[in-house]
Write an enzyme that holds these catalytic residues in place. Structure first.
Site, short mmCIF file in Angstrom:
data_model
loop_
_atom_site.label_atom_id
_atom_site.label_comp_id
_atom_site.label_asym_id
_atom_site.label_seq_id
_atom_site.Cartn_x
_atom_site.Cartn_y
_atom_site.Cartn_z
CE LYS A 202 42.59 92.87 74.59
NZ LYS A 202 43.83 93.68 74.45
CB VAL B 158 38.18 95.79 76.93
CG1 VAL B 158 38.48 96.04 78.41
CG2 VAL B 158 39.43 95.27 76.23
N GLY C 170 35.77 98.96 75.06
CA GLY C 170 36.45 99.08 73.77
C GLY C 170 36.46 97.75 73.06
CG ASP D 95 50.77 99.50 68.31
OD1 ASP D 95 51.19 100.37 67.50
OD2 ASP D 95 49.57 99.21 68.42
#
Length: 429
Positions: free
Chosen positions: A124, A97, A90, A217
């Site tokens: 990451k 990542v 991602g 979030d």
């Protein structure tokens, strides 16, 4: 302390490998490689508070980032320090990542699929174009510090932090599961399964809140569910053996200490659908703001939709601020007891909203309800079941209407647009 090749050092990292005094030689490390592994994290979690841990990360890792020149390239299939990089998992505005193999994890054996599996991590790393930007470097290190401080089975664990030739990274456990968003795409959860997921979500949130860290979030795409089906490709029919993992602390903040990620006046950070009304209206986020976001997520788990709806982001934000959430038991096949817990989480006034610990106590009462009969609480005023909080069937009064509707709509519109742009700079899920 373990020593590696010149320029590479490992371990707890509180003493410079080439100096006798802690912190000596920190100013000449641009482009160096550093690993801060399990020993460092274990020491930091027990000996340092949140502010001290973040400062220690910055002191150790920020000097390794070169101020000029092109950053070291990171590509799938190529080595990155000790890591073997696999597929990209991602990306977002700030980081990418990758799946990676860490040869120092597991048994270290090259024989057997299980051994290889133990070495897999999610790595990451900052994106090329911002890898040397001081503001993004500090933001990345803040995210790493917030995530690494939390050591709990219901939060994705950080395994190592470091810098490879001046390129910052951190690794996390690789989760073999699916997001709650993907799960809910097949339909809402029944009460028994949903409460099981919700209990673990609150447990993970409590671990963050114990450090003073607000996630800011929470949403279905940031929640991973690990089951026998997702991990092994098979499960026992009728069973729902799930482990919940909270991910993505890209917007997380040490709310009492860290003001580096406060939004300018008239703006807010987070995903509009899940942001607490006090944050939308310009108030400072608190740990109870996470509880409101969790309430929206919980409502969605059982009802198959969010409590607030709109044809546009602007209408959605206005509904979040100005409308009272409908009773959950009127939108889903759940008990009134569960509905009262979720209703309490969605109270507009943070002062009337329970904290995560009170929510967890009530969820525990729900789980024990079958053995002990109806829930009666007289000694816990924070409980949604307390007679002074809400009587059966009673709804909270509607929220006060928005003042100066035209001005409010304009501010909300600007907030929605600015928030969407700022979200482009958040790390990937």
């Amino acid at each position: 302390m373990a020593r590696g090749p010149p320029g590479i050092y490992r371990g707890a990292m509180f003493v410079d490998p080439d100096e006798d005094e802690p912190g000596a030689g920190l100013d000449d490390r641009a482009g160096s490689t550093i690993q801060l592994g399990a020993d460092f994290l274990a020491y930091a979690r027990t000996k340092l508070d949140a502010a001290g841990f973040k400062d220690e990360l910055q002191r150790r890792l920020e000097p390794t980032v070169p101020r000029r020149g092109r950053p070291r390239k990171v590509r799938p299939g190529a080595p990155f320090g000790k890591f073997e990089l696999g597929q990209r998992l991602g990306k977002g505005g700030m980081a990418v990542v990758y799946e990676a193999v860490d040869p120092e994890r597991g048994s270290g054996s090259d024989f057997g699929a299980s051994d290889r599996r133990e070495t897999r991590v999610a790595l990451k790393v900052m994106k090329d174009e911002i890898a040397t930007d001081p503001a993004y470097v500090r933001r990345f290190l803040r995210e790493a510090a917030n995530a690494a401080l939390i050591d709990h089975r219901n939060v994705v664990r950080v395994l190592e932090l470091g810098s490879v030739e001046g390129r910052l990274y951190f690794t996390m456990e690789l989760i073999e599961g699916e997001t709650l968003k993907d799960t809910l795409a097949r339909g809402p959860l029944d009460e028994e399964r949903g409460v099981q997921v919700l209990c673990q979500l609150v447990d993970g949130l409590l671990a963050a809140h114990a450090r003073g860290i607000g996630h800011r979030d929470l949403k279905p795409s940031n929640i991973m569910l690990v089951t026998a089906e997702t991990r092994y490709g098979m499960g026992i029919e009728g069973e729902f053996d799930v482990e919940v993992k909270i991910t993505d602390f890209g917007l997380a903040q040490q709310l009492e200490l860290d003001k580096s990620e406060e939004a300018p006046e008239g703006q807010f950070l987070g995903t509009a659908k899940y942001v607490a009304p006090e944050v939308i209206q310009g108030g400072a986020p608190t740990l109870k703001s996470d509880v409101f976001s969790l309430g929206i997520l919980a409502f969605q788990m059982f009802a198959g939709r969010a409590p607030f709806e709109g044809r546009s982001k602007l209408e959605l934000i206005a509904a979040n601020v100005g409308q009272t959430a409908p009773a959950l038991d009127g939108c889903a096949r759940v008990s009134r007891d569960l509905a009262r817990v979720v209703d309490a989480m969605l109270r507009k006034d943070p002062g009337e909203r329970p904290d995560a610990a009170a929510v967890r106590r009530d969820l525990g009462r729900l789980v024990r309800r079958e053995r002990r009969g109806p829930i009666v609480v007289d000694d816990d005023p924070s409980s949604a079941f307390h007679r002074a909080v809400a009587a059966p069937g009673r709804r909270s009064p509607p929220a006060a209407p928005l003042r100066a509707p035209a001005a409010a709509v304009l501010v909300l519109a600007l907030a929605a647009v600015v928030s969407a742009r700022r979200r482009a700079a958040t790390p990937p899920d």
